[in-house]
Design a protein around this motif. Sequence first.
Motif, PDB file in Angstrom:
ATOM      1  N   LEU A   1       2.905  -1.647 -14.831  1.00 45.96           N
ATOM      2  CA  LEU A   1       3.664  -1.182 -13.665  1.00 45.96           C
ATOM      3  C   LEU A   1       3.130  -1.884 -12.427  1.00 45.96           C
ATOM      4  O   LEU A   1       1.932  -1.815 -12.136  1.00 45.96           O
ATOM      5  N   ASP A   2       3.985  -2.555 -11.705  1.00 47.62           N
ATOM      6  CA  ASP A   2       3.568  -3.162 -10.446  1.00 47.62           C
ATOM      7  C   ASP A   2       3.698  -2.133  -9.330  1.00 47.62           C
ATOM      8  O   ASP A   2       4.762  -1.532  -9.136  1.00 47.62           O
ATOM      9  N   ILE A   3       2.605  -1.895  -8.604  1.00 43.26           N
ATOM     10  CA  ILE A   3       2.614  -1.011  -7.440  1.00 43.26           C
ATOM     11  C   ILE A   3       2.216  -1.840  -6.232  1.00 43.26           C
ATOM     12  O   ILE A   3       1.100  -2.358  -6.172  1.00 43.26           O
ATOM     13  N   ASP A   4       3.121  -1.979  -5.305  1.00 45.05           N
ATOM     14  CA  ASP A   4       2.861  -2.730  -4.082  1.00 45.05           C
ATOM     15  C   ASP A   4       1.953  -1.891  -3.191  1.00 45.05           C
ATOM     16  O   ASP A   4       2.373  -0.869  -2.639  1.00 45.05           O
ATOM     17  N   GLN A   5       0.701  -2.330  -3.044  1.00 41.07           N
ATOM     18  CA  GLN A   5      -0.259  -1.548  -2.273  1.00 41.07           C
ATOM     19  C   GLN A   5      -0.037  -1.625  -0.767  1.00 41.07           C
ATOM     20  O   GLN A   5      -0.710  -0.924  -0.004  1.00 41.07           O
ATOM     21  N   ASN A   6       0.912  -2.451  -0.336  1.00 43.71           N
ATOM     22  CA  ASN A   6       1.296  -2.493   1.078  1.00 43.71           C
ATOM     23  C   ASN A   6       2.506  -1.610   1.371  1.00 43.71           C
ATOM     24  O   ASN A   6       2.924  -1.504   2.522  1.00 43.71           O
ATOM     25  N   ASP A   7       3.047  -1.011   0.333  1.00 46.25           N
ATOM     26  CA  ASP A   7       4.233  -0.157   0.492  1.00 46.25           C
ATOM     27  C   ASP A   7       3.781   1.254   0.852  1.00 46.25           C
ATOM     28  O   ASP A   7       3.219   1.967   0.023  1.00 46.25           O
ATOM     29  N   GLN A   8       4.056   1.670   2.075  1.00 47.51           N
ATOM     30  CA  GLN A   8       3.543   2.941   2.561  1.00 47.51           C
ATOM     31  C   GLN A   8       4.253   4.158   1.967  1.00 47.51           C
ATOM     32  O   GLN A   8       3.739   5.271   2.060  1.00 47.51           O
TER      33      GLN A   8
ATOM     34  N   SER B   1      -3.472  -0.889 -15.674  1.00 52.88           N
ATOM     35  CA  SER B   1      -2.024  -0.973 -15.871  1.00 52.88           C
ATOM     36  C   SER B   1      -1.324  -1.636 -14.693  1.00 52.88           C
ATOM     37  O   SER B   1      -0.226  -2.174 -14.835  1.00 52.88           O
ATOM     38  N   SER B   2      -1.962  -1.569 -13.524  1.00 44.37           N
ATOM     39  CA  SER B   2      -1.439  -2.216 -12.316  1.00 44.37           C
ATOM     40  C   SER B   2      -2.468  -3.199 -11.799  1.00 44.37           C
ATOM     41  O   SER B   2      -3.676  -2.959 -11.897  1.00 44.37           O
ATOM     42  N   GLN B   3      -2.008  -4.294 -11.239  1.00 49.72           N
ATOM     43  CA  GLN B   3      -2.902  -5.341 -10.764  1.00 49.72           C
ATOM     44  C   GLN B   3      -3.430  -4.994  -9.378  1.00 49.72           C
ATOM     45  O   GLN B   3      -2.662  -4.705  -8.459  1.00 49.72           O
ATOM     46  N   VAL B   4      -4.754  -5.038  -9.230  1.00 52.50           N
ATOM     47  CA  VAL B   4      -5.371  -4.727  -7.943  1.00 52.50           C
ATOM     48  C   VAL B   4      -5.089  -5.842  -6.938  1.00 52.50           C
ATOM     49  O   VAL B   4      -4.736  -5.585  -5.785  1.00 52.50           O
TER      50      VAL B   4
ATOM     51  N   LYS C   1       4.927  -8.294 -15.527  1.00 51.18           N
ATOM     52  CA  LYS C   1       5.003  -6.987 -14.864  1.00 51.18           C
ATOM     53  C   LYS C   1       6.389  -6.399 -15.144  1.00 51.18           C
ATOM     54  O   LYS C   1       7.324  -6.582 -14.365  1.00 51.18           O
ATOM     55  N   PRO C   2       6.513  -5.661 -16.240  1.00 47.36           N
ATOM     56  CA  PRO C   2       7.844  -5.242 -16.714  1.00 47.36           C
ATOM     57  C   PRO C   2       8.442  -4.025 -16.010  1.00 47.36           C
ATOM     58  O   PRO C   2       9.581  -3.668 -16.291  1.00 47.36           O
ATOM     59  N   MET C   3       7.671  -3.381 -15.111  1.00 46.25           N
ATOM     60  CA  MET C   3       8.204  -2.229 -14.391  1.00 46.25           C
ATOM     61  C   MET C   3       7.745  -2.285 -12.937  1.00 46.25           C
ATOM     62  O   MET C   3       6.619  -2.680 -12.648  1.00 46.25           O
ATOM     63  N   PHE C   4       8.639  -1.884 -12.025  1.00 44.96           N
ATOM     64  CA  PHE C   4       8.272  -1.756 -10.613  1.00 44.96           C
ATOM     65  C   PHE C   4       9.295  -0.853  -9.930  1.00 44.96           C
ATOM     66  O   PHE C   4      10.367  -0.576 -10.473  1.00 44.96           O
ATOM     67  N   PHE C   5       8.947  -0.389  -8.735  1.00 47.64           N
ATOM     68  CA  PHE C   5       9.841   0.451  -7.940  1.00 47.64           C
ATOM     69  C   PHE C   5      10.445  -0.392  -6.824  1.00 47.64           C
ATOM     70  O   PHE C   5       9.738  -1.152  -6.164  1.00 47.64           O
TER      71      PHE C   5
END
Length: 413
Positions: A191-198, A241-244, A259-263
């Motif tokens: 799961l890709d989680i954008d750590q800049n996404d507030q 599971s998510s890339q730092v 990265k097969p899943m993201f929001f």
Amino acid sequence: MVKKWLLFSFIVALLVLSACGNDKASKKDSGSSDDTITVWAMGEEGKLLKQLTEKFEKENEGIKVDVQAIPWDSAHDKLLTAVASGNGPDILQLGTTWVPEFAEAGALLDLTEYMEEHPEFAPENYFDGAAEIMQFDDQIVGIPWYVDTRVLYYRTDLLAEVGYDKAPETWEELQDAAKKLADRGEDQYGLDIDQNDQITPFIFAWQNGYDANLKENKLNFDTPEFIGAMEYYTSFFKEGSSQVEQGEDIIQAFANGKKPMFFSGPWMVNILNEQAPDAEGKWSVAVMPGKETKASSMGGATLSIFHNSENVDNALKFLSYMNETETQLEWLDISNTLPSKPESWENPKLQDDPMYSVFGEQLKESKAGLQTEQFERIAQELLSSLERVNAGGADLKAEMEQFNKTAQDLLAE
């Protein structure tokens, strides 16, 4: 940050002085000989909006619409300058997180007294999340123009390979699927989680039953619901599971399967179709996996009337036109942005489309960000705290205790 806030406070003071020196009635008097409505619209919307104004002008002979397209990166400062000088447009577009700031400053005309004449603006005509954004301190300060929300984008083929013939529906399934996908090998993630996404941390919090109580100035960041959501958020990085690190661009990483899943929001549909043609037929979208709820965020833009517009009646006519179902659907064709009224979603074009219909379902359970002018600053503090946990190994409990204190102090300013 401090300098920016001091500047804003100074501008608010100027606005108050300006307001005291103006006749209140003149601000609402649309009897001006100038029948040109000035509209400030941001970014690409400002360029595209002109395609809608010609029809409005034909239907309202004598009224002209002057659309000024303002780049997003300069829009905030331009709006602050307008507030300070009192020299703004008749109508302005605001991103959803900007509404509380400019409403607090008194820059937006309260539309409450016009609601009897314009029942189409009633909050119940919109998705609940959009209705939250249009209201501030019992005032109606804007009309939802278009909306967006986040959903789960996923590779159907790769999920099937790890035992999921449909999208994960719960927190447990999302975590399990992400872990299995990450276990495929080196440089593979789930799961890709954008750590800049507030907004992502708040989405998890809402899904876990979190809510703020701004009427009593309680952010509730120390509650089990919020803390539990942050534990869930950071677990994806802790488990690998998510890339730092930022890593490869999500479009490419989604296309090659790393990265097969993201929001993301509705804009990503066209981007993937155009930039990842090799993945055609191998991906889809789904409503958010959830826990207590399947909540997502309510984004988009509102159209507000500037507080001292001298062309209010014509501005209201334009807002009413933009609010019509037919206009909303035409704007969908022009801009690929989503209608703000559930009524518009009854159209077969939206109901029968496999992508649009998912966004329509998600919009029914989408929430606005914290309706305070301090939201952006609070959100950035939260992202900084979570980054120290994910990238620096800081203790989550300690970070959340400090974040809660900092956020409450910001709210008290």
